[in-house]
Scaffold this motif. Sequence first.
Motif, short mmCIF file in Angstrom:
data_model
loop_
_atom_site.label_atom_id
_atom_site.label_comp_id
_atom_site.label_asym_id
_atom_site.label_seq_id
_atom_site.Cartn_x
_atom_site.Cartn_y
_atom_site.Cartn_z
N THR A 1 0.85 -1.19 0.00
CA THR A 1 0.00 0.00 0.00
C THR A 1 0.89 1.25 0.00
O THR A 1 2.11 1.16 0.06
CB THR A 1 -0.90 0.03 1.24
OG1 THR A 1 -0.12 0.43 2.38
CG2 THR A 1 -1.51 -1.33 1.53
N ASP A 2 0.26 2.42 -0.04
CA ASP A 2 1.04 3.66 0.02
C ASP A 2 1.14 4.22 1.44
O ASP A 2 1.53 5.37 1.63
CB ASP A 2 0.47 4.71 -0.93
CG ASP A 2 -0.98 5.06 -0.63
OD1 ASP A 2 -1.52 4.54 0.36
OD2 ASP A 2 -1.57 5.86 -1.38
N GLN B 1 3.98 -1.86 -5.38
CA GLN B 1 2.87 -1.04 -5.85
C GLN B 1 2.81 -0.99 -7.37
O GLN B 1 1.72 -0.99 -7.95
CB GLN B 1 2.98 0.36 -5.25
CG GLN B 1 2.74 0.37 -3.75
CD GLN B 1 3.33 1.57 -3.05
OE1 GLN B 1 3.44 2.64 -3.65
NE2 GLN B 1 3.71 1.41 -1.80
N GLN C 1 -0.48 -2.13 -9.31
CA GLN C 1 -1.16 -1.18 -10.19
C GLN C 1 -1.25 -1.71 -11.61
O GLN C 1 -2.29 -1.59 -12.27
CB GLN C 1 -0.42 0.16 -10.16
CG GLN C 1 -0.55 0.89 -8.84
CD GLN C 1 0.49 1.99 -8.67
OE1 GLN C 1 1.26 2.28 -9.59
NE2 GLN C 1 0.51 2.60 -7.50
#
Length: 216
Positions: free
Chosen positions: A149-150, A175, A179
Amino acid sequence: MSRAVDGLLADPRLGPSADGSRYLATGHSFGGITTLSLAGAIFDFDYGLEHCATADDSPAGCAFFDDTVLGDPALAQPDPRVVAGVDISPAGWYAFGESGLDDMVPLMVIGGTRDEDLSYDEEARPTMEALPAPKILVSLVDAGHWGVTDICLILAFLPDCEGADAGWMEPERAQFVIQSMVTAFAARHLLDDDSYDTWLTPEQWPGDDVVIEVTP
């Protein structure tokens, strides 16, 4: 989640730009239970509670498995507008019993092999094995629970946010993979566009940090 989609469609600014007939559901961690529920799963709380009570080595998600956390199963109904789902760092496959995952839309499961919060071997892989085909399992080698996650942008002290220097997959790499694959998966199932399908194959990810298992 379904009500949130209803609200978006009712918004005079956003609604006209959306195709209200279908969407892709995705969730991280216990959000994965929401994803499975929206994507066709039927809860069997009694089975889950018994599993957690009797398992010799209860999965990590059992620590949170009770009706206080998960709520009233009568309120958790599949949304027929969901045409595909992505379950990231999942938990709680046992919440659906022996047959609650039998009638599902296509799913992609993504898990980090070093997930120390919801073990890959206890949660991500069993989730994949319990799902019907078609399905995809994406294993991110040495990724943890949070690096996918960010959140590392604001909580950099989390162990798996430390990256390769501490033996973890770099969060930026995790990520990027997620994505790319979620975009390709969405194109396939929302837009009927197969031009991105190569991103969903092992050949697209040479090396040893991304392992893809496809069950057509």
